[in-house]
Every structure is written in structure tokens, then in C-alpha cells.
Scaffold this motif. Structure first.
Motif, PDB file in Angstrom:
ATOM      1  N   MET A 100       4.778   8.645   3.607  1.00 41.45           N
ATOM      2  CA  MET A 100       5.578   8.261   2.451  1.00 41.45           C
ATOM      3  C   MET A 100       4.784   7.388   1.486  1.00 41.45           C
ATOM      4  SD  MET A 100       8.654   8.724   1.250  1.00 41.45           S
ATOM      5  CE  MET A 100       7.965   8.856  -0.383  1.00 41.45           C
ATOM      6  N   GLY A 101       4.026   6.455   2.015  1.00 39.02           N
ATOM      7  CA  GLY A 101       3.261   5.566   1.149  1.00 39.02           C
ATOM      8  C   GLY A 101       2.236   6.320   0.321  1.00 39.02           C
ATOM      9  N   TYR A 103       2.323   9.518  -0.493  1.00 42.44           N
ATOM     10  CA  TYR A 103       3.056  10.361  -1.448  1.00 42.44           C
ATOM     11  C   TYR A 103       3.507   9.533  -2.651  1.00 42.44           C
ATOM     12  CZ  TYR A 103       7.041  13.029  -3.304  1.00 42.44           C
ATOM     13  OH  TYR A 103       7.931  13.672  -4.116  1.00 42.44           O
ATOM     14  N   ALA A 104       4.059   8.357  -2.395  1.00 42.03           N
ATOM     15  CA  ALA A 104       4.549   7.509  -3.488  1.00 42.03           C
ATOM     16  C   ALA A 104       3.404   7.064  -4.387  1.00 42.03           C
ATOM     17  CB  ALA A 104       5.285   6.292  -2.921  1.00 42.03           C
ATOM     18  N   ARG A 105       2.237   6.749  -3.788  1.00 42.75           N
ATOM     19  CA  ARG A 105       1.106   6.313  -4.602  1.00 42.75           C
ATOM     20  C   ARG A 105       0.603   7.444  -5.503  1.00 42.75           C
ATOM     21  NH1 ARG A 105      -0.055   3.095  -0.064  1.00 42.75           N
ATOM     22  NH2 ARG A 105      -1.213   4.755   0.967  1.00 42.75           N
ATOM     23  N   GLY A 111       4.154   0.646  -6.207  1.00 44.48           N
ATOM     24  CA  GLY A 111       4.293   0.841  -4.769  1.00 44.48           C
ATOM     25  C   GLY A 111       5.716   0.692  -4.285  1.00 44.48           C
ATOM     26  N   ARG A 114       8.285   3.686  -3.348  1.00 44.50           N
ATOM     27  CA  ARG A 114       8.362   4.471  -2.111  1.00 44.50           C
ATOM     28  C   ARG A 114       9.797   4.503  -1.591  1.00 44.50           C
ATOM     29  NH1 ARG A 114       6.384  -0.507  -0.670  1.00 44.50           N
ATOM     30  NH2 ARG A 114       7.281  -1.523   1.171  1.00 44.50           N
ATOM     31  N   HIS A 117      11.456   7.339  -3.633  1.00 46.38           N
ATOM     32  CA  HIS A 117      10.977   8.668  -3.248  1.00 46.38           C
ATOM     33  C   HIS A 117      11.535   9.073  -1.885  1.00 46.38           C
ATOM     34  CE1 HIS A 117       8.241   9.390  -6.587  1.00 46.38           C
ATOM     35  NE2 HIS A 117       7.829   8.144  -6.476  1.00 46.38           N
ATOM     36  N   ASP A 285      11.023   3.282   4.505  1.00 44.47           N
ATOM     37  CA  ASP A 285       9.995   4.301   4.307  1.00 44.47           C
ATOM     38  C   ASP A 285      10.425   5.669   4.790  1.00 44.47           C
ATOM     39  OD1 ASP A 285       8.196   2.637   3.117  1.00 44.47           O
ATOM     40  OD2 ASP A 285       7.238   2.027   4.987  1.00 44.47           O
ATOM     41  N   SER A 292       6.554   7.421   8.449  1.00 46.69           N
ATOM     42  CA  SER A 292       6.543   6.078   7.867  1.00 46.69           C
ATOM     43  C   SER A 292       5.177   5.427   8.057  1.00 46.69           C
ATOM     44  CB  SER A 292       7.611   5.217   8.538  1.00 46.69           C
ATOM     45  OG  SER A 292       7.372   5.141   9.919  1.00 46.69           O
TER      46      SER A 292
END
Length: 292
Positions: A100-101, A103-105, A111, A114, A117, A285, A292
Motif C-alpha cells: 500500500m505504501g 502504491y500510494a507513493r 504519504g 495511503r 487509497h 494500511d 500492509s
């Protein structure tokens, strides 16, 4: 006097040794897994893929070999069938896992997004398959729209805010600590669309975030775009149904469903009051199909 015959030497057959796995077998098994990693590829349109699927179903040693190749790559085989092909999902420690992190970045410089998203992906899944029987029915096709998902989450936000007020929770936490806020609070504060100078929706708006989620799921072979109405309309694929089945027990998914989602057929949101129960926290997340 008759001659004594040792019948035991002739009655007990010698067990045949299992056929040795050849390099060609290993290559075919790996090839099948490679097909499974191409989610948009349909077995009906690729003869080699269809032949390997048939071999998997009819040749148990080959099936075990293909499963072993997948396991070695950190993949979990969800189903092998003509409708879904070789449907696989990445285990948490797999090189193919999408987090997830990360993908969000890739989709936002913030940040803290996330949360949004992850919630967008959960909402798409909840709207696509709102009832357990929808997930159980192989012939069921879910339909969602970008605007419908955003409206659904905003209704859920209002419902969660009502619950928070009923139990006296702080509904206006510090704005400089978004990581401590529940995802629904962040979503409710964000603009639904916004607009650029050429009238496109902003990527950081909630419909922009849902649109990113839908595009990612389409590229991953989980959704198929069917039109441009309501911000973009989509239908589910067999692979997405398998993916959501695999993740349906998550606490965050349960939270959305417990709000009272009812069957959806046209991509628009519908909520009914849920029965009283303990509130659940949305996992920060959590998001399909991420780790996550």
C-alpha cells in the motif's frame, strides 16, 4: 509328484517408479505460472495457455509441479480453471507483492493519502460484492462506478461520524496529525473532484483517488472498463472475485459491510442503517490487493 511353484514371486507386482520430472516438464510448469502472472491474458485466446491449463487439470504430477513453482515464487494459487486461468496472488514475502505504501507513493506526493487509497480499494470491493452469496456465485458480475464508489464512502463517512458522536469521540482531531485520524475523517474533508484548468478532476481528489484505484485494478485484470458515465463504469472479472474472496475476512472489509451495504446493480451506492454493534477501526494500511 508335482513341482512346487513359488507363487509369491509372480503374484506381487513390482511397484513402478514414478516418472522422473524432466526439464521440459519444469519449463511447462513455469510457463503456466508465467501465464498466470499476465492477468489480462485470456486462456480462450491463447492455445498454449489453454493446453497447459488442461494438462494441469488432467495430470496431477504436473499440477503439483506447477503449484511448487508458484510457491517458490511466493505466489498463492487461488484457482486454475478455463474462466480464470491460473489465478495467483502474491504472498506477503513475495517479490511480486504490491504494498500500500509503495502504491500510494506512486500515485500521490502526500504519504498520508495511503489511508485514502486503501479505503478506495476496500470500497470498490465492498460495492462489487456486497453479499456473501455474490462472492460464492461464480457467475456473478459486480458493477461499480467511480462516482458511485465516492458517494458510497461519503455516506459511510456520515454514518461513522454519527456513531462517533453517539459515543462522544472527538470528531475534529488535530489537523497536523493526519496519521492519527481514521481514514473516513480524512476522506470526508477531501474535495470530491476539484478541477484543473482543463476541467480534469484532480488526482488528489477523492474521485481522482477512486479513479486511480479503478485504473490499477483494470491494469491488473480485476476490472474491465465498460463506459465513461459517472466518472467511469466497470465490471468485475473472475480474478477479482477470487481476490476478494481471499481477502473478505479483513477487519476493514467487515467494517464497510457492517454499515449496511445492500445489493448494487448499476454502480450507484445504497446504504441502510446497520444494527447496533461495537465500532471497528478502519485498518490504516489495509487495501485490496495490497499488503500492509
Amino acid at each position: 509328484m508335482s513341482e512346487h511353484v513359488e507363487w509369491s514371486d509372480t503374484e506381487v507386482p513390482t511397484p513402478s517408479a514414478p516418472a522422473a520430472v524432466t526439464p521440459a516438464d519444469a519449463a511447462d510448469a513455469a510457463r503456466l505460472v508465467a501465464f498466470g502472472l499476465q492477468p489480462k491474458l485470456q486462456p480462450a485466446r491463447d492455445q498454449e495457455y489453454a493446453d497447459l491449463l488442461r494438462r494441469y487439470r488432467e495430470d496431477p504430477p504436473f499440477a503439483r509441479l506447477a503449484d511448487a513453482v508458484a510457491a517458490g515464487l511466493g505466489l498463492v494459487v487461488l484457482e486454475v480453471s478455463p474462466r480464470a486461468g491460473m489465478a495467483v496472488t502474491a504472498a506477503e514475502d513475495s517479490v511480486f507483492a504490491v504494498r500500500m505504501g509503495d502504491y500510494a507513493r506512486r500515485t500521490s506526493a502526500d504519504g498520508g493519502d495511503r489511508f485514502l487509497h486503501g479505503l478506495a480499494h476496500l470500497a470498490v470491493a465492498a460495492m462489487a460484492f456486497p453479499r456473501p452469496e455474490d462472492l460464492a456465485d461464480d457467475g456473478y458480475i459486480g458493477r461499480v462506478s467511480v462516482n458511485g464508489v465516492d458517494a458510497f464512502v461519503r455516506q459511510a463517512c456520515r454514518r461513522l461520524e454519527e456513531r462517533a458522536e453517539e459515543v462522544g469521540e472527538n470528531t475534529d482531531p488535530a489537523t497536523d496529525a493526519p496519521g492519527l485520524e481514521a481514514a473516513w475523517r480524512i476522506w470526508a474533508r477531501r474535495s470530491a473532484a476539484g478541477a484543473t484548468k482543463d476541467a480534469r478532476r484532480l488526482a488528489g481528489s477523492t474521485t481522482g483517488i477512486v479513479g486511480k484505484a479503478a485504473a490499477f485494478l483494470t491494469d491488473s485484470g480485476f476490472l474491465q472498463r465498460t463506459g465513461d458515465d459517472n466518472g467511469g463504469t466497470y465490471r468485475t472479472t473472475a480474478r477479482y472475485q477470487l481476490q476478494v474472496r481471499d481477502m473478505a475476512g479483513s477487519a476493514a472489509m467487515a467494517e464497510l459491510l457492517e454499515l449496511g451495504v445492500v445489493p448494487v446493480t448499476d454502480g450507484t451506492p445504497t446504504l441502510v442503517p446497520a444494527e447496533d454493534g461495537d465500532d471497528l477501526e478502519l485498518a490504516a494500511d489495509a487495501g485490496l490487493p495490497f499488503h500492509s
